[in-house]
Write a protein that holds these residues in place. Structure first.
Motif, mmCIF file in Angstrom:
data_model
loop_
_atom_site.group_PDB
_atom_site.id
_atom_site.type_symbol
_atom_site.label_atom_id
_atom_site.label_comp_id
_atom_site.label_asym_id
_atom_site.label_seq_id
_atom_site.Cartn_x
_atom_site.Cartn_y
_atom_site.Cartn_z
ATOM 1 N N ASN A 181 10.046 -17.911 -7.063
ATOM 2 C CA ASN A 181 8.889 -18.741 -7.780
ATOM 3 C C ASN A 181 7.651 -18.180 -7.749
ATOM 4 O OD1 ASN A 181 10.827 -20.742 -8.794
ATOM 5 N ND2 ASN A 181 10.987 -21.710 -6.540
ATOM 6 N N GLN A 182 7.361 -17.215 -7.054
ATOM 7 C CA GLN A 182 5.995 -16.774 -6.694
ATOM 8 C C GLN A 182 5.731 -15.682 -7.739
ATOM 9 O OE1 GLN A 182 4.815 -17.804 -3.591
ATOM 10 N NE2 GLN A 182 2.715 -17.100 -4.622
ATOM 11 N N LYS A 183 4.348 -15.859 -8.119
ATOM 12 C CA LYS A 183 3.968 -15.009 -9.216
ATOM 13 C C LYS A 183 2.468 -14.171 -8.882
ATOM 14 C CE LYS A 183 5.542 -17.603 -13.221
ATOM 15 N NZ LYS A 183 5.146 -18.513 -13.956
ATOM 16 N N LYS A 184 1.844 -14.592 -7.645
ATOM 17 C CA LYS A 184 0.486 -13.881 -7.269
ATOM 18 C C LYS A 184 0.666 -13.817 -5.529
ATOM 19 C CE LYS A 184 -2.436 -18.054 -7.629
ATOM 20 N NZ LYS A 184 -3.665 -18.426 -8.132
ATOM 21 N N ILE A 185 -0.230 -12.677 -5.326
ATOM 22 C CA ILE A 185 -0.358 -12.750 -3.649
ATOM 23 C C ILE A 185 -1.442 -13.805 -3.446
ATOM 24 C CG2 ILE A 185 -1.380 -11.117 -2.103
ATOM 25 C CD1 ILE A 185 1.002 -10.151 -3.176
ATOM 26 N N GLU A 186 -1.009 -14.308 -2.245
ATOM 27 C CA GLU A 186 -1.614 -15.650 -1.708
ATOM 28 C C GLU A 186 -1.957 -15.272 -0.079
ATOM 29 O OE1 GLU A 186 0.614 -19.269 -2.162
ATOM 30 O OE2 GLU A 186 0.547 -19.148 -4.512
ATOM 31 N N LYS A 187 -2.926 -16.064 0.480
ATOM 32 C CA LYS A 187 -3.411 -15.776 1.762
ATOM 33 C C LYS A 187 -2.267 -16.029 2.944
ATOM 34 C CE LYS A 187 -6.965 -18.024 4.771
ATOM 35 N NZ LYS A 187 -8.022 -18.944 5.129
ATOM 36 N N ASN A 188 -2.553 -15.384 3.619
ATOM 37 C CA ASN A 188 -1.221 -15.123 5.098
ATOM 38 C C ASN A 188 -0.015 -14.596 4.709
ATOM 39 O OD1 ASN A 188 -3.412 -16.473 6.461
ATOM 40 N ND2 ASN A 188 -2.721 -18.330 5.938
ATOM 41 N N MET A 189 0.364 -14.095 3.616
ATOM 42 C CA MET A 189 1.475 -13.348 3.084
ATOM 43 C C MET A 189 1.615 -12.290 3.863
ATOM 44 S SD MET A 189 2.134 -13.578 -0.996
ATOM 45 C CE MET A 189 3.086 -14.974 -1.832
ATOM 46 N N LYS A 190 2.825 -11.735 4.233
ATOM 47 C CA LYS A 190 3.169 -10.552 4.711
ATOM 48 C C LYS A 190 3.488 -9.534 3.649
ATOM 49 C CE LYS A 190 5.113 -12.280 9.162
ATOM 50 N NZ LYS A 190 6.380 -12.444 9.953
ATOM 51 N N ILE A 191 2.545 -8.500 3.642
ATOM 52 C CA ILE A 191 2.821 -7.521 2.519
ATOM 53 C C ILE A 191 3.239 -6.152 3.079
ATOM 54 C CG2 ILE A 191 1.665 -6.474 0.656
ATOM 55 C CD1 ILE A 191 1.751 -9.444 0.305
ATOM 56 N N ALA A 192 4.215 -5.434 2.390
ATOM 57 C CA ALA A 192 4.521 -4.221 2.846
ATOM 58 C C ALA A 192 3.419 -3.044 2.464
ATOM 59 C CB ALA A 192 5.748 -3.725 2.027
ATOM 60 N N ILE A 193 3.446 -2.021 3.261
ATOM 61 C CA ILE A 193 2.390 -0.901 3.052
ATOM 62 C C ILE A 193 3.081 0.240 3.430
ATOM 63 C CG2 ILE A 193 0.846 -1.360 5.064
ATOM 64 C CD1 ILE A 193 -1.550 -0.532 2.951
ATOM 65 N N ASP A 194 2.811 1.318 3.041
ATOM 66 C CA ASP A 194 3.604 2.545 3.341
ATOM 67 C C ASP A 194 2.196 3.535 3.412
ATOM 68 O OD1 ASP A 194 4.834 4.845 3.810
ATOM 69 O OD2 ASP A 194 5.995 4.912 2.134
ATOM 70 N N TYR A 195 1.756 3.758 4.682
ATOM 71 C CA TYR A 195 0.759 4.765 4.889
ATOM 72 C C TYR A 195 1.108 6.170 4.739
ATOM 73 C CZ TYR A 195 -1.685 0.727 6.991
ATOM 74 O OH TYR A 195 -2.433 -0.540 6.852
ATOM 75 N N SER A 196 2.556 6.570 4.612
ATOM 76 C CA SER A 196 2.690 8.113 4.358
ATOM 77 C C SER A 196 2.523 8.068 2.875
ATOM 78 C CB SER A 196 4.030 8.331 4.808
ATOM 79 O OG SER A 196 4.956 7.594 4.056
ATOM 80 N N SER A 197 2.505 7.374 2.006
ATOM 81 C CA SER A 197 2.609 7.380 0.523
ATOM 82 C C SER A 197 1.027 7.121 -0.115
ATOM 83 C CB SER A 197 3.374 6.685 -0.212
ATOM 84 O OG SER A 197 3.297 6.325 -1.455
ATOM 85 N N ILE A 198 0.435 8.085 -0.433
ATOM 86 C CA ILE A 198 -0.775 7.884 -1.085
ATOM 87 C C ILE A 198 -0.821 6.915 -1.983
ATOM 88 C CG2 ILE A 198 -2.823 9.137 -2.251
ATOM 89 C CD1 ILE A 198 -1.930 11.669 -0.704
ATOM 90 N N ASP A 233 6.723 -10.832 2.492
ATOM 91 C CA ASP A 233 6.774 -11.766 1.398
ATOM 92 C C ASP A 233 6.805 -11.000 0.008
ATOM 93 O OD1 ASP A 233 6.914 -14.085 2.878
ATOM 94 O OD2 ASP A 233 5.082 -13.696 3.505
ATOM 95 N N ALA A 234 6.174 -9.738 0.054
ATOM 96 C CA ALA A 234 5.894 -9.233 -0.966
ATOM 97 C C ALA A 234 5.669 -7.727 -0.768
ATOM 98 C CB ALA A 234 4.760 -9.639 -1.801
ATOM 99 N N GLY A 235 5.756 -6.703 -1.914
ATOM 100 C CA GLY A 235 5.735 -5.327 -1.646
ATOM 101 C C GLY A 235 5.729 -4.605 -3.027
ATOM 102 N N ILE A 236 4.962 -3.557 -3.478
ATOM 103 C CA ILE A 236 4.974 -2.748 -4.346
ATOM 104 C C ILE A 236 5.813 -1.734 -4.171
ATOM 105 C CG2 ILE A 236 3.198 -1.400 -5.691
ATOM 106 C CD1 ILE A 236 1.104 -3.278 -5.175
#
Length: 307
Positions: A181-198, A233-236
């Motif tokens: 049901n989520q459509k946007k990033i909200e406060k305190n979400m856990k977001i994936a980030i890959d520091y090896s990928s520019i 909670d989310a990731g690109i």
């Protein structure tokens, strides 16, 4: 090319062939004296190397007196045989999508067509692939145009030698959510980030902007599993993997198209800044249209990928 050949005139043939790969019919070539000074070798060695290249019909030149000597005919396929190593080492991302499989298949095909052996290493993270070119571990790497330009602006000694155009690297990135049901990033979400990928790192930062979230470091290929296990909670991530591996049940939101996204969808080949022979090979001897045609055939299921 045998060891004895390289010990004698072969090294200078290699230098000359590398230099000539950057020229075209009608261009002026340096004089024997200029090459002698450039490579710090004897005049006779340069003359012998020139004679060899002429005899194997790699080059045909004509003197125009005081104006200099100019190229009448040039055979890049012969020159590259003496300018490049017996086996070329390249690197690209793991071929987990059909686009990547097709690109790898096409690159192998054109090297085979040019009678050059190729070994491709598959390295996760554009940051590591850029570093492998900067420190000369590999001769070329496949990255996105965005990653290449970021690295160049950061002072890395690399350059773009071939651009395959939009959607040759990926179709698009999407924002994946654990909650359907989520459509946007909200406060305190856990977001994936890959520091090896520019690309993934900077795109994530651009989308999140000033939102107060918790970044969870992981490699991009782990994002889907982490969402399914409720670790984030989310990731690109790359939509091609979702489509190609039948993850359509995942909830995602398309991203607004931007110049950043366009450049991230574009495949380029990078080489070391001073590697003139490798750059010339990609610019003069590689059939880009053929690679893209092979990539399309793999994506359409008309060709079995080989890499």
């Amino acid at each position: 090319m045998g060891e004895e050949f390289l010990k004698k005139k072969g090294i200078v043939v290699n230098y000359l062939a590398s230099d000539l790969l950057q020229k075209k019919k009608g261009d002026r070539v340096l004089s024997v004296t200029e090459y002698q000074n450039k490579y710090a070798v004897s005049r006779g060695t340069v003359q012998n190397a020139w004679t060899f290249l002429k005899e194997i019909k790699a080059i045909k030149v004509k003197s125009h007196g005081h104006m200099g000597t100019f190229i009448e005919e040039i055979d890049y396929s012969i020159l590259q045989e003496y300018a490049l190593s017996d086996t070329i080492l390249g690197t690209m991302t793991l071929p987990y999508s059909r686009l990547y499989e097709g690109l790898a298949t096409g690159i192998y095909d054109v090297f085979k067509e040019n009678n050059i052996k190729l070994n491709l290493a598959y390295i996760r993270g554009s940051k590591e692939r850029v570093r492998s070119i900067a420190n000369k571990t590999y001769r070329f790497a496949v990255v996105s145009k965005f990653a290449a330009e970021q690295a160049i602006s950061d002072g890395e000694p690399i350059e773009i030698s071939l651009n395959f155009g939009r959607h040759s690297y990926l179709s698009e990135h999407v924002l994946l959510f654990r909650d359907k049901n989520q459509k946007k990033i909200e406060k305190n979400m856990k977001i994936a980030i890959d520091y090896s990928s520019i690309d993934q790192r900077l795109l994530t930062k651009a989308i999140i902007k000033d939102e107060q979230v918790e970044y969870v470091e992981m490699q991009g290929h782990q994002i889907i599993a982490a969402l399914q296990m409720g670790q984030i909670d989310a990731g690109i991530w790359n939509f091609d993997e979702i489509r190609d591996k039948n993850h359509q049940g995942l909830h995602y939101v398309p991203l607004t198209e931007s110049e950043m996204e366009k450049d991230m969808s574009t495949s380029v080949i990078i080489t070391q800044k001073d590697d003139s022979s490798m750059k010339a090979f990609f610019q003069k001897s590689v059939d880009k249209k053929k690679i893209l045609s092979i990539q399309k055939d793999v994506c359409d299921g008309k060709l079995i990928p080989q890499y």
